[in-house]
Motif scaffolding. Structure first.
Motif, PDB file in Angstrom:
ATOM      1  N   TRP A 197       0.321  -1.610  13.524  1.00  0.00           N
ATOM      2  CA  TRP A 197      -1.008  -2.033  13.132  1.00  0.00           C
ATOM      3  C   TRP A 197      -1.016  -3.519  12.811  1.00  0.00           C
ATOM      4  CZ3 TRP A 197      -1.379   2.577   9.302  1.00  0.00           C
ATOM      5  CH2 TRP A 197      -1.727   3.739  10.001  1.00  0.00           C
ATOM      6  N   PRO A 198      -2.104  -4.214  13.149  1.00  0.00           N
ATOM      7  CA  PRO A 198      -2.172  -5.650  12.864  1.00  0.00           C
ATOM      8  C   PRO A 198      -2.063  -5.930  11.369  1.00  0.00           C
ATOM      9  CG  PRO A 198      -4.268  -4.820  13.740  1.00  0.00           C
ATOM     10  CD  PRO A 198      -3.305  -3.678  13.753  1.00  0.00           C
ATOM     11  N   GLY A 199      -1.241  -6.892  11.028  1.00  0.00           N
ATOM     12  CA  GLY A 199      -1.076  -7.286   9.634  1.00  0.00           C
ATOM     13  C   GLY A 199       0.063  -6.601   8.914  1.00  0.00           C
ATOM     14  N   VAL A 200       0.699  -5.597   9.511  1.00  0.00           N
ATOM     15  CA  VAL A 200       1.807  -4.914   8.845  1.00  0.00           C
ATOM     16  C   VAL A 200       3.052  -5.786   8.938  1.00  0.00           C
ATOM     17  CG1 VAL A 200       3.322  -2.888   8.844  1.00  0.00           C
ATOM     18  CG2 VAL A 200       0.865  -2.616   9.210  1.00  0.00           C
ATOM     19  N   LEU A 201       3.548  -6.214   7.779  1.00  0.00           N
ATOM     20  CA  LEU A 201       4.746  -7.052   7.715  1.00  0.00           C
ATOM     21  C   LEU A 201       6.012  -6.220   7.567  1.00  0.00           C
ATOM     22  CD1 LEU A 201       3.423  -9.828   5.312  1.00  0.00           C
ATOM     23  CD2 LEU A 201       3.461  -9.840   7.816  1.00  0.00           C
ATOM     24  N   ALA A 202       5.910  -5.101   6.864  1.00  0.00           N
ATOM     25  CA  ALA A 202       7.065  -4.218   6.669  1.00  0.00           C
ATOM     26  C   ALA A 202       6.559  -2.807   6.441  1.00  0.00           C
ATOM     27  CB  ALA A 202       7.902  -4.683   5.484  1.00  0.00           C
ATOM     28  N   PHE A 203       7.395  -1.846   6.791  1.00  0.00           N
ATOM     29  CA  PHE A 203       7.035  -0.436   6.713  1.00  0.00           C
ATOM     30  C   PHE A 203       8.238   0.315   6.147  1.00  0.00           C
ATOM     31  CE2 PHE A 203       6.973   3.730   8.983  1.00  0.00           C
ATOM     32  CZ  PHE A 203       5.779   4.212   8.512  1.00  0.00           C
ATOM     33  N   PHE A 204       8.036   1.024   5.050  1.00  0.00           N
ATOM     34  CA  PHE A 204       9.134   1.715   4.371  1.00  0.00           C
ATOM     35  C   PHE A 204       8.819   3.199   4.240  1.00  0.00           C
ATOM     36  CE2 PHE A 204       8.800  -2.569   2.683  1.00  0.00           C
ATOM     37  CZ  PHE A 204      10.097  -3.050   2.811  1.00  0.00           C
ATOM     38  N   HIS A 205       9.777   4.032   4.586  1.00  0.00           N
ATOM     39  CA  HIS A 205       9.692   5.472   4.316  1.00  0.00           C
ATOM     40  C   HIS A 205      10.379   5.658   2.972  1.00  0.00           C
ATOM     41  CE1 HIS A 205      10.599   9.835   5.822  1.00  0.00           C
ATOM     42  NE2 HIS A 205       9.820   9.804   4.755  1.00  0.00           N
ATOM     43  N   THR A 206       9.682   6.226   2.000  1.00  0.00           N
ATOM     44  CA  THR A 206      10.205   6.279   0.638  1.00  0.00           C
ATOM     45  C   THR A 206      10.316   7.715   0.134  1.00  0.00           C
ATOM     46  OG1 THR A 206       7.982   6.073  -0.312  1.00  0.00           O
ATOM     47  CG2 THR A 206       9.186   4.028   0.087  1.00  0.00           C
TER      48      THR A 206
ATOM     49  N   GLY B 101      10.037  10.069  -3.518  1.00  0.00           N
ATOM     50  CA  GLY B 101       9.319   9.982  -4.787  1.00  0.00           C
ATOM     51  C   GLY B 101       7.893  10.442  -4.632  1.00  0.00           C
ATOM     52  N   ALA B 102       7.013   9.892  -5.441  1.00  0.00           N
ATOM     53  CA  ALA B 102       5.610  10.323  -5.454  1.00  0.00           C
ATOM     54  C   ALA B 102       4.896   9.997  -4.149  1.00  0.00           C
ATOM     55  CB  ALA B 102       4.885   9.670  -6.626  1.00  0.00           C
ATOM     56  N   ASP B 103       5.282   8.909  -3.492  1.00  0.00           N
ATOM     57  CA  ASP B 103       4.630   8.501  -2.249  1.00  0.00           C
ATOM     58  C   ASP B 103       5.602   8.663  -1.086  1.00  0.00           C
ATOM     59  OD1 ASP B 103       2.133   7.643  -3.447  1.00  0.00           O
ATOM     60  OD2 ASP B 103       3.306   6.010  -4.308  1.00  0.00           O
ATOM     61  N   ASP B 104       5.040   8.708   0.117  1.00  0.00           N
ATOM     62  CA  ASP B 104       5.850   8.918   1.315  1.00  0.00           C
ATOM     63  C   ASP B 104       6.177   7.622   2.044  1.00  0.00           C
ATOM     64  OD1 ASP B 104       5.896  11.845   1.218  1.00  0.00           O
ATOM     65  OD2 ASP B 104       3.729  11.668   1.561  1.00  0.00           O
ATOM     66  N   TYR B 105       5.244   6.682   2.024  1.00  0.00           N
ATOM     67  CA  TYR B 105       5.433   5.422   2.737  1.00  0.00           C
ATOM     68  C   TYR B 105       4.902   4.269   1.896  1.00  0.00           C
ATOM     69  CZ  TYR B 105       6.621   8.113   6.821  1.00  0.00           C
ATOM     70  OH  TYR B 105       7.243   8.975   7.672  1.00  0.00           O
ATOM     71  N   LEU B 106       5.395   3.097   2.231  1.00  0.00           N
ATOM     72  CA  LEU B 106       4.933   1.867   1.608  1.00  0.00           C
ATOM     73  C   LEU B 106       4.758   0.844   2.720  1.00  0.00           C
ATOM     74  CD1 LEU B 106       4.401   0.417  -1.127  1.00  0.00           C
ATOM     75  CD2 LEU B 106       6.788  -0.300  -1.063  1.00  0.00           C
ATOM     76  N   LEU B 107       3.568   0.282   2.801  1.00  0.00           N
ATOM     77  CA  LEU B 107       3.267  -0.759   3.780  1.00  0.00           C
ATOM     78  C   LEU B 107       3.129  -2.097   3.066  1.00  0.00           C
ATOM     79  CD1 LEU B 107       0.422   0.749   6.034  1.00  0.00           C
ATOM     80  CD2 LEU B 107       2.828   0.482   6.601  1.00  0.00           C
TER      81      LEU B 107
ATOM     82  N   ILE C 240       0.848  -1.186   0.000  1.00  0.00           N
ATOM     83  CA  ILE C 240       0.000   0.000   0.000  1.00  0.00           C
ATOM     84  C   ILE C 240       0.886   1.239   0.000  1.00  0.00           C
ATOM     85  CG2 ILE C 240      -1.837   1.266   1.176  1.00  0.00           C
ATOM     86  CD1 ILE C 240      -2.651  -1.394   2.499  1.00  0.00           C
ATOM     87  N   SER C 241       0.795   2.017  -1.077  1.00  0.00           N
ATOM     88  CA  SER C 241       1.517   3.290  -1.177  1.00  0.00           C
ATOM     89  C   SER C 241       0.699   4.343  -0.455  1.00  0.00           C
ATOM     90  CB  SER C 241       1.677   3.701  -2.638  1.00  0.00           C
ATOM     91  OG  SER C 241       2.341   2.694  -3.352  1.00  0.00           O
ATOM     92  N   ILE C 242       1.392   5.183   0.305  1.00  0.00           N
ATOM     93  CA  ILE C 242       0.704   6.197   1.108  1.00  0.00           C
ATOM     94  C   ILE C 242       1.326   7.562   0.854  1.00  0.00           C
ATOM     95  CG2 ILE C 242       0.186   6.953   3.467  1.00  0.00           C
ATOM     96  CD1 ILE C 242       0.564   3.865   4.149  1.00  0.00           C
ATOM     97  N   LYS C 243       0.467   8.523   0.583  1.00  0.00           N
ATOM     98  CA  LYS C 243       0.893   9.914   0.447  1.00  0.00           C
ATOM     99  C   LYS C 243       0.295  10.672   1.627  1.00  0.00           C
ATOM    100  CE  LYS C 243       1.092  11.427  -3.613  1.00  0.00           C
ATOM    101  NZ  LYS C 243       1.031  11.930  -4.976  1.00  0.00           N
ATOM    102  N   LEU C 244       1.125  11.435   2.317  1.00  0.00           N
ATOM    103  CA  LEU C 244       0.659  12.197   3.466  1.00  0.00           C
ATOM    104  C   LEU C 244       0.056  13.534   3.041  1.00  0.00           C
ATOM    105  CD1 LEU C 244       3.570  11.606   6.000  1.00  0.00           C
ATOM    106  CD2 LEU C 244       1.454  10.291   5.708  1.00  0.00           C
ATOM    107  N   VAL C 245      -0.810  14.069   3.899  1.00  0.00           N
ATOM    108  CA  VAL C 245      -1.446  15.353   3.649  1.00  0.00           C
ATOM    109  C   VAL C 245      -0.391  16.450   3.619  1.00  0.00           C
ATOM    110  CG1 VAL C 245      -3.058  17.067   4.572  1.00  0.00           C
ATOM    111  CG2 VAL C 245      -3.611  14.631   4.725  1.00  0.00           C
ATOM    112  N   LYS C 246       0.433  16.500   4.641  1.00  0.00           N
ATOM    113  CA  LYS C 246       1.504  17.482   4.732  1.00  0.00           C
ATOM    114  C   LYS C 246       2.625  16.881   5.572  1.00  0.00           C
ATOM    115  CE  LYS C 246      -1.183  19.753   8.317  1.00  0.00           C
ATOM    116  NZ  LYS C 246      -1.857  20.946   8.741  1.00  0.00           N
ATOM    117  N   HIS C 247       3.756  17.502   5.525  1.00  0.00           N
ATOM    118  CA  HIS C 247       4.929  16.947   6.199  1.00  0.00           C
ATOM    119  C   HIS C 247       5.272  17.740   7.452  1.00  0.00           C
ATOM    120  CE1 HIS C 247       5.176  15.246   2.150  1.00  0.00           C
ATOM    121  NE2 HIS C 247       5.566  14.182   2.820  1.00  0.00           N
ATOM    122  N   VAL C 248       4.307  17.809   8.350  1.00  0.00           N
ATOM    123  CA  VAL C 248       4.504  18.450   9.645  1.00  0.00           C
ATOM    124  C   VAL C 248       5.115  17.398  10.568  1.00  0.00           C
ATOM    125  CG1 VAL C 248       3.333  19.527  11.609  1.00  0.00           C
ATOM    126  CG2 VAL C 248       2.564  19.999   9.270  1.00  0.00           C
ATOM    127  N   ARG C 249       6.211  17.748  11.224  1.00  0.00           N
ATOM    128  CA  ARG C 249       6.980  16.789  12.022  1.00  0.00           C
ATOM    129  C   ARG C 249       6.102  15.977  12.972  1.00  0.00           C
ATOM    130  NH1 ARG C 249      11.568  14.211  11.742  1.00  0.00           N
ATOM    131  NH2 ARG C 249      12.630  16.107  11.180  1.00  0.00           N
TER     132      ARG C 249
END
Length: 164
Positions: free
Chosen positions: A95-104, A106-112, A73-82
């Motif tokens: 969160w239940p079911g999350v196997l890996a979490f990546f800060h990326t 490019g176009a998206d901010d995170y990948l779950l 799941i690619s995730i784009k954040l609303v804004k980048h407030v710390r």
């Protein structure tokens, strides 16, 4: 971890052997690296202390546990407030079911990488954890049909590679 010492061919041999079999005995590791068992223990401690070896892991077949759906799941954040970014970073990996979490970048901010017992379970995950999260602007869910581990780490641990 920035002031790590360089690793040599013995360290690389130990890391390669552990990557292949994290349950290898000290004597098997010693044979693989062609050193004494006492040397293996000292080297492994130093590799852990220097941050090269983060842990020992089992490769668990999630499908055997009843997982029938995996997604990226690619995730784009609303804004980048710390504060919002930090809150999201703390919450998502737990969160239940999350196997890996990546800060990326490019176009998206995170990948779950998530696992679910069904398509309905995946939908519920997205609705419960992402759709209403105040930091999330957009998501895109891609189903995983097959997951194959690449050989890149073996190449990095090959003789002649530089590290540190």
């Amino acid at each position: 971890m920035d002031a790590r010492r360089s690793i040599d061919q013995i360290d690389r041999a130990l890391l390669r052997a552990l990557y292949t079999n994290a349950r290898a005995s000290g004597s098997a590791l010693a044979r693989e690296a062609r050193v004494a068992e006492s040397t293996v223990a000292l080297r492994l401690k130093r590799l852990r202390d220097d941050g090269y070896l983060r842990g020992y892991h089992a490769d668990i077949n999630v499908e055997a546990l009843g997982v029938t759906v995996q997604a990226l799941i690619s995730i784009k954040l609303v804004k980048h407030v710390r504060a919002e970014v930090d809150a999201f970073r703390r919450a998502a990996p737990a969160w239940p079911g999350v196997l890996a979490f990546f800060h990326t970048g490019g176009a998206d901010d995170y990948l779950l990488h998530v696992a679910a017992d069904s398509a309905t379970g995946l939908r519920d995950f997205v609705i419960t954890h992402l759709a209403d999260h105040p930091a999330v602007a957009h998501t895109e869910t891609n189903l995983v049909f097959e997951h194959v581990v690449g050989s890149g780490l073996h190449e990095l641990l090959s003789p002649g590679q530089e590290a540190g």
